[in-house]
Design an enzyme around this catalytic site. Structure first.
Site, PDB file in Angstrom:
ATOM      1  N   LYS A  19      47.667 -62.531 -49.946  1.00  0.00           N
ATOM      2  CA  LYS A  19      46.309 -63.232 -50.350  1.00  0.00           C
ATOM      3  C   LYS A  19      45.624 -62.321 -51.335  1.00  0.00           C
ATOM      4  O   LYS A  19      45.622 -61.318 -51.548  1.00  0.00           O
ATOM      5  CB  LYS A  19      45.519 -62.938 -49.014  1.00  0.00           C
ATOM      6  CG  LYS A  19      44.086 -63.452 -49.034  1.00  0.00           C
ATOM      7  CD  LYS A  19      43.258 -63.437 -47.776  1.00  0.00           C
ATOM      8  CE  LYS A  19      42.619 -62.137 -47.771  1.00  0.00           C
ATOM      9  NZ  LYS A  19      41.318 -61.929 -48.624  1.00  0.00           N
TER      10      LYS A  19
ATOM     11  N   ASP B  46      41.861 -66.673 -51.900  1.00  0.00           N
ATOM     12  CA  ASP B  46      40.695 -66.664 -51.123  1.00  0.00           C
ATOM     13  C   ASP B  46      39.517 -66.304 -51.885  1.00  0.00           C
ATOM     14  O   ASP B  46      39.026 -64.985 -51.777  1.00  0.00           O
ATOM     15  CB  ASP B  46      41.055 -65.526 -49.840  1.00  0.00           C
ATOM     16  CG  ASP B  46      39.831 -65.127 -49.004  1.00  0.00           C
ATOM     17  OD1 ASP B  46      38.979 -66.176 -48.616  1.00  0.00           O
ATOM     18  OD2 ASP B  46      39.876 -63.871 -48.471  1.00  0.00           O
TER      19      ASP B  46
ATOM     20  N   LYS C 177      36.553 -68.184 -51.359  1.00  0.00           N
ATOM     21  CA  LYS C 177      35.444 -68.817 -50.481  1.00  0.00           C
ATOM     22  C   LYS C 177      34.438 -69.251 -51.195  1.00  0.00           C
ATOM     23  O   LYS C 177      33.021 -68.885 -51.212  1.00  0.00           O
ATOM     24  CB  LYS C 177      34.928 -67.466 -49.643  1.00  0.00           C
ATOM     25  CG  LYS C 177      35.983 -66.664 -48.610  1.00  0.00           C
ATOM     26  CD  LYS C 177      35.084 -65.761 -47.832  1.00  0.00           C
ATOM     27  CE  LYS C 177      36.142 -64.853 -47.356  1.00  0.00           C
ATOM     28  NZ  LYS C 177      37.196 -64.177 -47.845  1.00  0.00           N
TER      29      LYS C 177
ATOM     30  N   ASP D 278      28.575 -73.453 -52.700  1.00  0.00           N
ATOM     31  CA  ASP D 278      27.562 -74.310 -53.748  1.00  0.00           C
ATOM     32  C   ASP D 278      27.526 -75.481 -53.590  1.00  0.00           C
ATOM     33  O   ASP D 278      28.057 -76.014 -52.393  1.00  0.00           O
ATOM     34  CB  ASP D 278      28.185 -73.778 -55.358  1.00  0.00           C
ATOM     35  CG  ASP D 278      26.978 -73.572 -56.239  1.00  0.00           C
ATOM     36  OD1 ASP D 278      26.055 -74.080 -56.378  1.00  0.00           O
ATOM     37  OD2 ASP D 278      27.015 -72.439 -57.046  1.00  0.00           O
TER      38      ASP D 278
ATOM     39  N   THR E  88      29.453 -78.534 -58.032  1.00  0.00           N
ATOM     40  CA  THR E  88      30.039 -77.411 -58.485  1.00  0.00           C
ATOM     41  C   THR E  88      31.130 -76.704 -57.971  1.00  0.00           C
ATOM     42  O   THR E  88      32.116 -76.254 -58.465  1.00  0.00           O
ATOM     43  CB  THR E  88      28.752 -76.334 -58.258  1.00  0.00           C
ATOM     44  OG1 THR E  88      27.532 -76.724 -59.037  1.00  0.00           O
ATOM     45  CG2 THR E  88      29.353 -75.089 -59.054  1.00  0.00           C
TER      46      THR E  88
ATOM     47  N   THR F 231      34.524 -62.801 -40.168  1.00  0.00           N
ATOM     48  CA  THR F 231      34.923 -61.867 -39.173  1.00  0.00           C
ATOM     49  C   THR F 231      34.110 -60.513 -39.052  1.00  0.00           C
ATOM     50  O   THR F 231      34.085 -59.673 -37.956  1.00  0.00           O
ATOM     51  CB  THR F 231      36.342 -61.812 -39.115  1.00  0.00           C
ATOM     52  OG1 THR F 231      36.785 -61.236 -40.405  1.00  0.00           O
ATOM     53  CG2 THR F 231      37.235 -62.772 -38.415  1.00  0.00           C
TER      54      THR F 231
ATOM     55  N   ARG G 186      43.714 -56.169 -36.127  1.00  0.00           N
ATOM     56  CA  ARG G 186      44.215 -54.862 -35.861  1.00  0.00           C
ATOM     57  C   ARG G 186      45.006 -54.392 -35.069  1.00  0.00           C
ATOM     58  O   ARG G 186      44.921 -54.926 -33.899  1.00  0.00           O
ATOM     59  CB  ARG G 186      42.725 -54.135 -35.652  1.00  0.00           C
ATOM     60  CG  ARG G 186      41.724 -54.384 -36.450  1.00  0.00           C
ATOM     61  CD  ARG G 186      42.058 -53.196 -37.789  1.00  0.00           C
ATOM     62  NE  ARG G 186      41.197 -53.345 -39.017  1.00  0.00           N
ATOM     63  CZ  ARG G 186      40.978 -54.288 -39.952  1.00  0.00           C
ATOM     64  NH1 ARG G 186      41.552 -55.299 -39.991  1.00  0.00           N
ATOM     65  NH2 ARG G 186      40.265 -54.254 -40.890  1.00  0.00           N
TER      66      ARG G 186
ATOM     67  N   ARG H 281      44.071 -53.969 -44.631  1.00  0.00           N
ATOM     68  CA  ARG H 281      44.190 -52.327 -44.461  1.00  0.00           C
ATOM     69  C   ARG H 281      44.985 -51.916 -43.660  1.00  0.00           C
ATOM     70  O   ARG H 281      45.862 -50.630 -43.901  1.00  0.00           O
ATOM     71  CB  ARG H 281      42.525 -51.685 -44.411  1.00  0.00           C
ATOM     72  CG  ARG H 281      41.709 -52.078 -45.542  1.00  0.00           C
ATOM     73  CD  ARG H 281      40.255 -51.932 -45.392  1.00  0.00           C
ATOM     74  NE  ARG H 281      39.774 -52.906 -44.761  1.00  0.00           N
ATOM     75  CZ  ARG H 281      38.532 -53.232 -44.261  1.00  0.00           C
ATOM     76  NH1 ARG H 281      37.669 -52.318 -44.521  1.00  0.00           N
ATOM     77  NH2 ARG H 281      38.223 -54.261 -43.535  1.00  0.00           N
TER      78      ARG H 281
HETATM   79  O1  C5P Z   1      41.443 -55.125 -44.285  1.00  0.00           O
HETATM   80  P1  C5P Z   1      40.999 -56.248 -43.446  1.00  0.00           P
HETATM   81  O2  C5P Z   1      42.595 -56.604 -42.669  1.00  0.00           O
HETATM   82  O3  C5P Z   1      40.012 -56.319 -42.780  1.00  0.00           O
HETATM   83  O4  C5P Z   1      41.236 -57.492 -44.602  1.00  0.00           O
HETATM   84  C1  C5P Z   1      40.877 -58.790 -44.180  1.00  0.00           C
HETATM   85  C2  C5P Z   1      40.922 -59.672 -45.300  1.00  0.00           C
HETATM   86  O5  C5P Z   1      40.362 -60.985 -44.822  1.00  0.00           O
HETATM   87  C3  C5P Z   1      39.833 -59.362 -46.172  1.00  0.00           C
HETATM   88  O6  C5P Z   1      40.664 -59.485 -47.671  1.00  0.00           O
HETATM   89  C4  C5P Z   1      38.895 -60.302 -46.286  1.00  0.00           C
HETATM   90  O7  C5P Z   1      38.281 -60.582 -47.419  1.00  0.00           O
HETATM   91  C5  C5P Z   1      39.320 -61.530 -45.497  1.00  0.00           C
HETATM   92  N1  C5P Z   1      38.351 -62.294 -44.593  1.00  0.00           N
HETATM   93  C6  C5P Z   1      37.846 -61.801 -43.674  1.00  0.00           C
HETATM   94  N2  C5P Z   1      37.240 -62.858 -42.800  1.00  0.00           N
HETATM   95  C7  C5P Z   1      36.840 -63.933 -43.012  1.00  0.00           C
HETATM   96  C8  C5P Z   1      37.621 -64.328 -44.162  1.00  0.00           C
HETATM   97  C9  C5P Z   1      38.247 -63.612 -45.033  1.00  0.00           C
HETATM   98  O8  C5P Z   1      38.007 -60.753 -43.176  1.00  0.00           O
HETATM   99  N3  C5P Z   1      36.330 -64.717 -42.279  1.00  0.00           N
END
Ligand code: C5P
Length: 229
Positions: free
Chosen positions: A34, A61, A63, A66, A70, A117, A179, A209
């Site tokens: 991603k 990604d 997102k 607008d 656009t 989230t 997680r 992460r």
């Molecule tokens: O590090 P982590 O696992 O929290 O990363 C989650 C990824 O998913 C990030 O790149 C974040 O921008 C993306 N994301 C998110 N919630 C959403 C859409 C995308 O956390 N609703």
């Protein structure tokens, strides 16, 4: 690809060399990469091509949010990169999502973010949405996304059950907020373990992460894949 390995690793770094190194390191251990705004705003299409050169499918990604015209025109430019998946915000509304859907050609899947989230019920209330029921709000946005003809949604693991009950099974669910049981939740609030999300019907797990911050990212990805069995 996502049937055999549902992990989509979020390459969230502004550093080109680090992103390319991670992409090479994780090749074969994840099913998709991603690229989000942190990397794309820093390195643009050249950076994108550097990651795409690894041969992995890419979820772009960005997102988009607008007015309909656009978003549609912006999306058209991004589609030249031919990502496997790209996305817009469902809160842009039905007309915006339909306008975006109309410019999609080729194999790119267009999905919409329901609710980030990182937002709790209180955060959503404070942002002015007239609901204390985040689950219902997310489901409404998923239904609107389906009505607009998009391929699926980005949603919290906590929203999966309702979406799976209310919408056809081929409606794609891409799920961040993942997680492993022993990992820190950071800024994410509506989270679940990889196995719980898959069991609830997630098609693709977006994990950043917990993999990229590990001492051995390839091993972290392999351990997560193993935990799904
Ligand atoms: O590090 P982590 O696992 O929290 O990363 C989650 C990824 O998913 C990030 O790149 C974040 O921008 C993306 N994301 C998110 N919630 C959403 C859409 C995308 O956390 N609703």
């Amino acid at each position: 690809m996502t049937k055999t390995n549902p992990i989509c690793v979020a390459l969230d770094t502004p550093e080109l060399l680090r992103a390319v190194a991670l992409a090479k390191m994780l090749h074969g251990h994840v099913g998709m990469m991603k690229i989000g705004m942190e990397f794309f705003y820093a390195h643009g299409t050249q950076g994108y091509e550097a990651i795409a050169a690894t041969g992995m499918p890419i979820f772009l990604d960005l997102k988009l949010h607008d007015i309909p015209n656009t978003v549609a025109q912006g999306l058209k430019a991004l589609l030249r990169l031919e990502p496997a998946i790209t996305n817009i915000h469902a809160t842009g509304g039905l007309d915006m999502m339909k306008a975006a859907r109309e410019v999609v050609t080729g194999k790119t899947k267009l999905i919409a973010v329901t609710i980030l989230t990182s937002l709790s019920n209180e955060n959503i209330w404070a942002a002015g949405f007239d609901t204390r029921n985040t689950d219902q709000h997310a489901l409404n946005l998923a239904k609107l996304t389906h009505e607009a003809g998009l391929d699926g949604v980005v949603c919290s693991p906590l929203d999966l059950a309702a979406i799976r009950t209310s919408l056809p099974r081929n409606f794609l669910t891409v799920v961040p907020g993942i997680r492993p049981a022993d990992a820190a939740s950071h800024d994410q609030k509506r989270v679940a373990t990889p196995k719980a999300a898959i069991d609830a019907g997630a098609d693709i797990l977006v994990i950043g992460r917990a993999i990229t911050g590990a001492a051995d990212p390839a091993k972290a990805a392999a351990d997560i894949l193993l935990s799904l069995q």
